[in-house]
Design an enzyme around this catalytic site. Structure first.
Site, PDB file in Angstrom:
ATOM      1  N   SER A 160      -1.193  10.350  -0.781  1.00 48.80           N
ATOM      2  CA  SER A 160      -2.398   9.701  -1.308  1.00 48.80           C
ATOM      3  C   SER A 160      -3.441   9.301  -0.278  1.00 48.80           C
ATOM      4  O   SER A 160      -4.569   8.945  -0.641  1.00 48.80           O
ATOM      5  CB  SER A 160      -2.018   8.460  -2.126  1.00 48.80           C
ATOM      6  OG  SER A 160      -1.473   8.848  -3.362  1.00 48.80           O
ATOM      7  N   SER A 178      -4.299   9.265  -4.204  1.00 49.91           N
ATOM      8  CA  SER A 178      -4.864   8.206  -5.015  1.00 49.91           C
ATOM      9  C   SER A 178      -5.905   7.361  -4.284  1.00 49.91           C
ATOM     10  O   SER A 178      -6.610   6.584  -4.923  1.00 49.91           O
ATOM     11  CB  SER A 178      -3.744   7.293  -5.516  1.00 49.91           C
ATOM     12  OG  SER A 178      -3.100   6.648  -4.424  1.00 49.91           O
ATOM     13  N   LYS A 213      -8.758   0.044   0.049  1.00 43.61           N
ATOM     14  CA  LYS A 213      -8.302   0.536  -1.256  1.00 43.61           C
ATOM     15  C   LYS A 213      -7.990  -0.668  -2.138  1.00 43.61           C
ATOM     16  O   LYS A 213      -7.406  -1.653  -1.665  1.00 43.61           O
ATOM     17  CB  LYS A 213      -7.057   1.400  -1.054  1.00 43.61           C
ATOM     18  CG  LYS A 213      -6.529   2.073  -2.312  1.00 43.61           C
ATOM     19  CD  LYS A 213      -5.363   2.996  -1.962  1.00 43.61           C
ATOM     20  CE  LYS A 213      -4.828   3.747  -3.163  1.00 43.61           C
ATOM     21  NZ  LYS A 213      -3.735   4.689  -2.796  1.00 43.61           N
TER      22      LYS A 213
END
Lengths: 67, 466
Positions: free
Chosen positions: B177, B153, B80
């Protein structure tokens, strides 16, 4: 620069919201009032001896030494 | 199984160890996959084509000369894009950090490198992990149907793993997330116990709620990635000193004597009938496999949600406060709105939220003294059509956010481990996930139950069909 997230100017503490324009404060007001009303319900859980949990001792408080 | 990108991480690792699969071939297969699909999925913001090939050649040479490091050696993975990577930009899905190039690795980046994995790309994500797509980076598409979203996310990580663009990705989770994109994309997503995986070198959203964890196609793959990154890190003030077990040790163990608490539906939980149908089916599958189940309530569900939001608003705004005056035009509208609101909340709310947090933690300890694990939906709904996302989104009400994170948020608040395991499909063919949770540092039990469910359901573990 070793850390992009620390490349920020120092801030001076001011009256809450004084750094925002009056127009922006007005825009934020309805949502802020709703949030404050909602968070007020947090006080429904209360006891004189209830202390806040230290920030970085969450799940690990009794299970590990996370100092 | 004819294509290398369709393998699980575990299968690829076995092939590499047996020298039947070359890391270079593996990276080449993924790069071809990325070239074909990333323009559609928008899973990655930075792709390391040449560098990944060079790293793969180094891995191949090491393995050929007897230097096999373990199951991640030669495996292409992604991170990420809020996890520091030395010399590689780390945008946090934002414009503010769009040109930020760290000069050091995060602890988790270094550990994955030491394990021999190949960083193939940095994954797209919601802006600063705070619930909104920044238009500059755009949304990630769902590999099961590109017109649908991945949630967030860790949106790009969900898309890349489900799309077969890599074999695993590290995400982060402050209110769900990791677990939401895992559910929407039909993969495994683990939010480990707070303190188990280092947050050093990870752009924070909320320090006391942030967790870093693996996203993979199978439970075994997830255990392998966790094995590589778990463990004490003096650079993280919250890092736990715990013995790291073999995370695969309980996979395949008997369910005898184990009880799963099944979260009872509440009138206001907003769970759609199709999500309820699929998660009920998953619970029945666990019962058939031999697990005992008992209905349990979600302790302090509403108050836990409030406390989470109060902490999130205050901590996120504290981190961003200096930029809010100098770079406010670079934030998306909704992120800016939330961050500015957070600066206006009194500190007494934060302290009261920490008092409530203690009560919630105690309630979960009590709950896990009576059951070994907990099962619930991940969220109230399955995926959504991207066209239904307004171009100029309005700030969600606290109620909406609380409803969304009703099942996931308590585990950020309490720090207890929780994992998404895909369990079925909604009416439009998009995956639905079941959340499993356990007591602190009981990840091996989570993997045991998760693998049982994975086997019982039997419809996941491979990339989404093209």
């Amino acid at each position: 620069m070793t850390d992009g997230t620390s490349a920020k100017a120092p801030i001076q503490w001011q009256m809450p919201g004084s750094w925002l324009s009056p127009e922006r404060l007005e825009e934020l007001r309805p949502r802020l009032e709703a949030l404050l009303a909602d968070f007020a319900h947090l006080q429904e859980i209360d006891a004189p001896e209830l202390e806040p949990i230290p920030a970085f001792r969450v799940a690990t408080a009794e299970d590990a030494d996370n100092e | 199984m004819s294509e290398l990108w369709q393998l699980t991480l575990t299968e690829a690792a076995e092939g590499i160890q047996a020298r039947k699969i070359s890391p270079v071939e593996l990276v080449e297969a993924e790069l071809a996959r990325i070239e074909a699909l990333n323009p559609i999925l928008n899973a990655y913001v930075t792709i390391r084509s040449d560098q990944a090939l060079r790293d793969a050649q180094v891995a191949e040479n090491e393995i050929a000369s007897g230097g096999y490091r373990g199951p991640l050696h030669g495996i292409p993975i992604s991170l990420k894009d809020l996890i520091y990577t030395a010399g590689i930009r780390t945008t946090a899905g934002s414009v503010v950090l769009n040109d930020f190039v760290p000069d050091r690795d995060a602890t988790v980046t270094r550990r994955l490198k030491d394990a021999g994995s190949i960083l193939i790309a940095k994954a797209n994500m919601l802006e600063f992990a705070y619930g909104e797509v920044h238009p500059f980076h755009g949304p990630a598409g769902n590999p099961w149907h590109v017109e649908y979203g991945t949630s967030g996310s860790s949106s790009g990580s969900g898309a890349s793993v489900a799309g077969g663009l890599d074999f695993g990705s590290l995400g982060s989770d402050t209110g769900g997330s990791i677990r939401f994109p895992a559910a929407y994309c039909g993969i495994i997503g683990l939010k480990p116990t707070y303190g188990l995986v280092s947050r050093d070198g990870v752009v924070p959203l909320a320090w006391t709620l942030d967790h870093v964890g693996p996203m993979t196609r199978t439970v075994r793959d997830n255990a392998l990635m966790l094995q590589a990154v778990a463990g004490h890190d003096p650079a993280d003030s919250a890092s736990a000193r715990v013995e790291i077990p073999d995370y695969q040790a309980r996979i395949g163990a008997s369910p005898s004597g184990l009880t799963i608490g099944v979260v009872e539906p509440a009138a206001d939980d907003g769970v759609t009938p199709e999500v309820r149908r699929e998660t009920d089916k998953a619970v029945r599958a666990l019962q058939e496999a031999g697990y005992a189940t008992v209905p349990v309530p979600l302790p302090y569900a509403v108050q836990a949600g409030r406390a989470l939001m109060a902490l999130l608003y205050a901590e996120a705004s504290t981190f961003h406060r200096p930029w809010l005056e100098t770079r406010r035009d670079e934030y998306s509208q909704n992120t800016l709105h939330r961050l500015e609101l957070g600066t206006l909340l009194p500190g007494t709310i934060y302290v009261q939220a920490q008092r409530v947090r203690r009560v919630v933690i105690d309630a979960y300890k009590e709950l896990f003294s009576g059951v070994d694990a907990l099962a619930s939906p991940v969220g109230p709904e399955a995926s959504y059509r991207l066209v239904d996302t307004p171009a100029e989104p309005v700030v969600e009400s606290g109620d909406r956010m609380r409803t969304l994170t009703r099942f996931t948020g308590p585990f950020n608040l309490t720090g207890l481990p929780a994992m998404t395991v895909p369990c079925g499909f909604a009416d439009d063919g998009l995956p639905v996930g079941l959340q499993l949770a356990t007591g602190a540092f009981a990840e091996p039990l989570l993997f045991q139950i998760g693998e049982t469910l994975e086997r019982q359901i039997g419809q996941f573990g491979r990339p989404a069909p093209d």
